[in-house]
Design a protein around this motif. Structure first.
Motif, PDB file in Angstrom:
ATOM      1  N   LEU A  97       0.687  -1.162  -0.021  1.00  0.00           N
ATOM      2  CA  LEU A  97       0.141  -0.019   0.034  1.00  0.00           C
ATOM      3  C   LEU A  97       1.142   1.223   0.128  1.00  0.00           C
ATOM      4  CD1 LEU A  97      -2.647   1.486   0.227  1.00  0.00           C
ATOM      5  CD2 LEU A  97      -2.598   1.196   2.768  1.00  0.00           C
ATOM      6  N   ILE A  98       0.912   2.063  -1.096  1.00  0.00           N
ATOM      7  CA  ILE A  98       1.589   3.207  -1.163  1.00  0.00           C
ATOM      8  C   ILE A  98       0.832   4.441  -1.176  1.00  0.00           C
ATOM      9  CG2 ILE A  98       3.412   4.242  -2.758  1.00  0.00           C
ATOM     10  CD1 ILE A  98       3.990   1.802  -4.014  1.00  0.00           C
ATOM     11  N   VAL A  99       1.048   5.202  -0.258  1.00  0.00           N
ATOM     12  CA  VAL A  99       0.215   6.331   0.020  1.00  0.00           C
ATOM     13  C   VAL A  99       1.076   7.624  -0.189  1.00  0.00           C
ATOM     14  CG1 VAL A  99      -1.320   5.295   1.384  1.00  0.00           C
ATOM     15  CG2 VAL A  99       0.184   6.553   2.528  1.00  0.00           C
ATOM     16  N   ALA A 100       0.480   8.774  -0.444  1.00  0.00           N
ATOM     17  CA  ALA A 100       1.062   9.909  -0.827  1.00  0.00           C
ATOM     18  C   ALA A 100       1.624  10.868   0.496  1.00  0.00           C
ATOM     19  CB  ALA A 100       0.453  10.676  -1.920  1.00  0.00           C
ATOM     20  N   ASP A 101       0.890  10.737   1.443  1.00  0.00           N
ATOM     21  CA  ASP A 101       1.037  11.595   2.976  1.00  0.00           C
ATOM     22  C   ASP A 101       0.371  11.151   3.902  1.00  0.00           C
ATOM     23  OD1 ASP A 101       1.896  13.296   4.511  1.00  0.00           O
ATOM     24  OD2 ASP A 101       1.016  15.130   3.511  1.00  0.00           O
ATOM     25  N   ILE A 102       1.249  10.183   4.738  1.00  0.00           N
ATOM     26  CA  ILE A 102       0.362   9.463   6.082  1.00  0.00           C
ATOM     27  C   ILE A 102       0.216  10.633   6.910  1.00  0.00           C
ATOM     28  CG2 ILE A 102       2.652   9.176   7.020  1.00  0.00           C
ATOM     29  CD1 ILE A 102      -0.315   6.705   6.683  1.00  0.00           C
ATOM     30  N   THR A 103       0.668  11.842   6.639  1.00  0.00           N
ATOM     31  CA  THR A 103       0.153  12.778   7.887  1.00  0.00           C
ATOM     32  C   THR A 103      -1.193  13.429   7.529  1.00  0.00           C
ATOM     33  OG1 THR A 103       1.365  14.678   6.855  1.00  0.00           O
ATOM     34  CG2 THR A 103       2.573  13.226   8.218  1.00  0.00           C
ATOM     35  N   ASN A 104      -1.722  13.362   6.281  1.00  0.00           N
ATOM     36  CA  ASN A 104      -2.915  13.696   5.590  1.00  0.00           C
ATOM     37  C   ASN A 104      -3.981  12.896   6.421  1.00  0.00           C
ATOM     38  OD1 ASN A 104      -5.341  14.268   4.321  1.00  0.00           O
ATOM     39  ND2 ASN A 104      -4.072  14.990   2.803  1.00  0.00           N
ATOM     40  N   PRO A 105      -4.798  13.434   7.185  1.00  0.00           N
ATOM     41  CA  PRO A 105      -5.821  12.583   7.751  1.00  0.00           C
ATOM     42  C   PRO A 105      -6.715  11.613   6.899  1.00  0.00           C
ATOM     43  CG  PRO A 105      -6.097  14.535   8.852  1.00  0.00           C
ATOM     44  CD  PRO A 105      -4.990  14.758   7.720  1.00  0.00           C
ATOM     45  N   PHE A 106      -6.862  12.098   5.483  1.00  0.00           N
ATOM     46  CA  PHE A 106      -7.423  11.244   4.676  1.00  0.00           C
ATOM     47  C   PHE A 106      -6.587   9.925   4.328  1.00  0.00           C
ATOM     48  CE2 PHE A 106      -7.521   9.769   0.350  1.00  0.00           C
ATOM     49  CZ  PHE A 106      -9.063   9.694  -0.186  1.00  0.00           C
ATOM     50  N   PHE A 107      -5.357  10.201   4.249  1.00  0.00           N
ATOM     51  CA  PHE A 107      -4.630   8.849   3.935  1.00  0.00           C
ATOM     52  C   PHE A 107      -4.698   8.228   5.347  1.00  0.00           C
ATOM     53  CE2 PHE A 107      -3.296  11.473   0.185  1.00  0.00           C
ATOM     54  CZ  PHE A 107      -3.438  10.318  -0.639  1.00  0.00           C
ATOM     55  N   THR A 108      -4.503   8.566   6.315  1.00  0.00           N
ATOM     56  CA  THR A 108      -4.395   8.109   7.568  1.00  0.00           C
ATOM     57  C   THR A 108      -5.612   7.168   7.589  1.00  0.00           C
ATOM     58  OG1 THR A 108      -3.147   9.704   8.589  1.00  0.00           O
ATOM     59  CG2 THR A 108      -4.300   8.244  10.107  1.00  0.00           C
ATOM     60  N   GLU A 109      -6.707   7.616   7.694  1.00  0.00           N
ATOM     61  CA  GLU A 109      -8.132   6.856   7.636  1.00  0.00           C
ATOM     62  C   GLU A 109      -8.123   5.731   6.668  1.00  0.00           C
ATOM     63  OE1 GLU A 109     -12.997   7.320   7.628  1.00  0.00           O
ATOM     64  OE2 GLU A 109     -11.646   9.066   7.708  1.00  0.00           O
ATOM     65  N   LEU A 110      -7.665   5.821   5.335  1.00  0.00           N
ATOM     66  CA  LEU A 110      -7.845   5.204   4.158  1.00  0.00           C
ATOM     67  C   LEU A 110      -6.779   3.987   4.407  1.00  0.00           C
ATOM     68  CD1 LEU A 110      -8.833   4.788   1.130  1.00  0.00           C
ATOM     69  CD2 LEU A 110      -6.441   5.873   0.530  1.00  0.00           C
ATOM     70  N   VAL A 111      -5.583   4.304   5.224  1.00  0.00           N
ATOM     71  CA  VAL A 111      -4.630   3.000   5.556  1.00  0.00           C
ATOM     72  C   VAL A 111      -5.376   2.221   6.470  1.00  0.00           C
ATOM     73  CG1 VAL A 111      -2.536   2.410   7.034  1.00  0.00           C
ATOM     74  CG2 VAL A 111      -2.580   4.288   4.986  1.00  0.00           C
ATOM     75  N   HIS A 112      -6.162   2.937   7.480  1.00  0.00           N
ATOM     76  CA  HIS A 112      -6.896   1.942   8.540  1.00  0.00           C
ATOM     77  C   HIS A 112      -7.951   1.132   7.780  1.00  0.00           C
ATOM     78  CE1 HIS A 112      -8.694   0.921  12.038  1.00  0.00           C
ATOM     79  NE2 HIS A 112      -9.758   1.379  11.666  1.00  0.00           N
ATOM     80  N   VAL A 113      -8.534   1.679   6.764  1.00  0.00           N
ATOM     81  CA  VAL A 113      -9.709   0.831   6.140  1.00  0.00           C
ATOM     82  C   VAL A 113      -9.215  -0.290   5.295  1.00  0.00           C
ATOM     83  CG1 VAL A 113     -11.702   1.009   4.512  1.00  0.00           C
ATOM     84  CG2 VAL A 113     -11.322   2.953   6.349  1.00  0.00           C
ATOM     85  N   ILE A 114      -8.113  -0.065   4.516  1.00  0.00           N
ATOM     86  CA  ILE A 114      -7.699  -0.886   3.700  1.00  0.00           C
ATOM     87  C   ILE A 114      -7.053  -1.859   4.464  1.00  0.00           C
ATOM     88  CG2 ILE A 114      -5.623  -1.182   2.167  1.00  0.00           C
ATOM     89  CD1 ILE A 114      -6.294   1.265   0.696  1.00  0.00           C
ATOM     90  N   GLU A 115      -6.234  -1.677   5.345  1.00  0.00           N
ATOM     91  CA  GLU A 115      -5.520  -2.707   6.408  1.00  0.00           C
ATOM     92  C   GLU A 115      -6.529  -3.769   6.968  1.00  0.00           C
ATOM     93  OE1 GLU A 115      -3.782  -4.963   9.486  1.00  0.00           O
ATOM     94  OE2 GLU A 115      -5.296  -3.563   9.936  1.00  0.00           O
ATOM     95  N   ALA A 116      -7.661  -2.988   7.598  1.00  0.00           N
ATOM     96  CA  ALA A 116      -8.598  -4.023   8.113  1.00  0.00           C
ATOM     97  C   ALA A 116      -9.266  -4.673   7.218  1.00  0.00           C
ATOM     98  CB  ALA A 116      -9.646  -3.053   8.940  1.00  0.00           C
ATOM     99  N   ALA A 117      -9.501  -4.401   5.915  1.00  0.00           N
ATOM    100  CA  ALA A 117     -10.262  -5.279   4.815  1.00  0.00           C
ATOM    101  C   ALA A 117      -9.207  -6.010   4.439  1.00  0.00           C
ATOM    102  CB  ALA A 117     -10.646  -4.343   3.942  1.00  0.00           C
ATOM    103  N   MET A 118      -8.104  -5.906   4.202  1.00  0.00           N
ATOM    104  CA  MET A 118      -7.393  -6.756   3.681  1.00  0.00           C
ATOM    105  C   MET A 118      -6.772  -7.990   4.882  1.00  0.00           C
ATOM    106  SD  MET A 118      -6.655  -5.950   0.723  1.00  0.00           S
ATOM    107  CE  MET A 118      -5.297  -7.618   0.419  1.00  0.00           C
ATOM    108  N   GLN A 119      -6.832  -7.472   6.151  1.00  0.00           N
ATOM    109  CA  GLN A 119      -6.606  -8.676   7.130  1.00  0.00           C
ATOM    110  C   GLN A 119      -7.680  -9.546   7.277  1.00  0.00           C
ATOM    111  OE1 GLN A 119      -6.854  -7.558  11.335  1.00  0.00           O
ATOM    112  NE2 GLN A 119      -4.784  -8.376  11.601  1.00  0.00           N
ATOM    113  N   ASP A 120      -8.849  -8.903   6.960  1.00  0.00           N
ATOM    114  CA  ASP A 120     -10.277  -9.962   6.891  1.00  0.00           C
ATOM    115  C   ASP A 120     -10.178 -10.903   5.740  1.00  0.00           C
ATOM    116  OD1 ASP A 120     -11.211  -8.673   9.156  1.00  0.00           O
ATOM    117  OD2 ASP A 120     -12.764  -7.332   7.910  1.00  0.00           O
ATOM    118  N   ALA A 121      -9.262 -10.685   4.866  1.00  0.00           N
ATOM    119  CA  ALA A 121      -9.126 -11.088   3.457  1.00  0.00           C
ATOM    120  C   ALA A 121      -8.013 -12.315   3.467  1.00  0.00           C
ATOM    121  CB  ALA A 121      -9.260 -10.684   2.339  1.00  0.00           C
ATOM    122  N   GLY A 122      -7.155 -12.246   4.736  1.00  0.00           N
ATOM    123  CA  GLY A 122      -6.257 -13.013   4.934  1.00  0.00           C
ATOM    124  C   GLY A 122      -4.929 -12.624   4.695  1.00  0.00           C
TER     125      GLY A 122
END
Length: 336
Positions: A64-89
């Motif tokens: 997962l390559i994001v443009a700016d982890i300090t941006n709250p948009f990307f911070t939340e996006l990382v959280h959502v993607i990580e949780a969904a990918m973990q659910d998928a194994g």
């Protein structure tokens, strides 16, 4: 480093029993499973992920390559993607480019050496810098998020940035403002271009002039947006309202207003793109266009998992709709 043979010896079982316990490849009685688990914990044994991935043809890793982890948009996006990918194994290897294209290219190389099963990417470069990305996507499942590259025909999950900017600017115009300025992002990025075009379209729909001197670049950065806003708002012919094209720049604009000892919304109304945790804590509370971050992240995961499962005949571009959240940072014109 402990081996499977060491675990088997300590647990008093065969190597096959340890393998079946670790991999879930065959039934193991609760008693033997408990003995193997205790031995694993005592020895600190960890399976060889590389060897297992070579056998399976999958690493169960995605990049997962994001443009700016300090941006709250990307911070939340990382959280959502990580949780969904973990659910998928899957586990996620997170890379932050800080809007640096060279870092992005290096991360793509590193992720390939880690044999990731796919990549979700928020691109930072100009369109012509990505000619090799289409070829890469033919051997590595790849999905773009937040920022599409339309000419490459890659899967993407984005927001209708044009619609968000049009609605935000229209809100200011509905309040009677006619001298409306904007702080925009880097124009080589699709969301920045779409937000500028949405701003212009809203003005033109009312028969209003788009003033070049009322368009300033903030590069999606707080400090640059603050400098641009100070320049805009310090002159005699200042705008009565400002549309700001992302949350980092919104903070910069509010800092500029405070530095100039102006009052929002009494002296200037402000509306921005991106909701974030502090938007409702500012004084005034900030009117923003909220992007559906959870839906964007889940769409990106869904597209990537589909590509990992097998090649699709056509690229898919999911475009989600943002929503205006009206709070206190905009007031009717004339300002009192």
């Amino acid at each position: 480093m402990a081996t499977m043979k060491d675990v088997a010896r300590l647990a008093g079982v065969s190597i096959a029993t340890v393998s079946a316990t670790v991999n879930g490849s065959a039934f193991v009685s609760p008693e033997l499973r408990a003995r193997v688990t205790e031995a694993i914990n005592r020895l600190g044994y960890a399976p060889d992920g590389v060897a297992r991935s070579l056998k399976k043809g999958r690493t169960q890793l995605i990049g997962l390559i994001v443009a700016d982890i300090t941006n709250p948009f990307f911070t939340e996006l990382v959280h959502v993607i990580e949780a969904a990918m973990q659910d998928a194994g899957y586990s996620v290897l997170l890379c932050d480019t800080d809007e640096d294209f060279e870092k992005e290219r290096n991360y793509l190389r590193i992720l390939q050496t880690h044999r990731v099963d796919g990549v979700i990417l928020a691109p930072t470069g100009t369109g012509d810098a990505y000619q090799g990305l289409k070829t890469l996507s033919e051997r590595l499942p790849l999905v773009l998020v937040d920022r599409a590259l339309p000419d490459l025909g890659l899967d993407a999950a984005t927001v209708d940035s044009f619609a968000g900017a049009f609605e935000a600017t229209s809100h200011l115009l509905d309040l009677g403002h006619r001298k409306v300025a904007t702080i925009i992002g880097p124009r080589h990025l699709a969301p920045a271009r779409d937000r500028l075009n949405g701003f212009r379209a809203a003005l033109e729909a009312r028969g209003l002039e788009v003033r070049p001197d009322f368009i300033r670049s903030g590069s999606f950065r707080e400090e640059e947006a603050m400098a641009g806003a100070q320049d805009l708002l310090s002159g005699a012919d200042r705008p009565s309202a400002v549309f700001v094209a992302n949350n980092h720049m919104m903070i910069g604009v509010m800092r500029a207003i405070a530095t100039l000892q102006l009052n929002c919304p009494k002296d200037v109304s402000v509306v921005g793109i991106d909701d974030f945790p502090w938007a409702n804590a500012f004084t005034p509370r900030l009117t923003v266009v909220r992007q559906p971050v959870e839906e964007i992240g889940r769409a990106a995961v869904r597209l990537l998992l589909a590509r990992i499962a097998g090649p699709a005949p056509q690229p898919v571009h999911e475009v989600l709709r943002p929503a205006l959240v009206i709070r206190d940072s905009c007031a009717p014109f004339p300002l009192q």
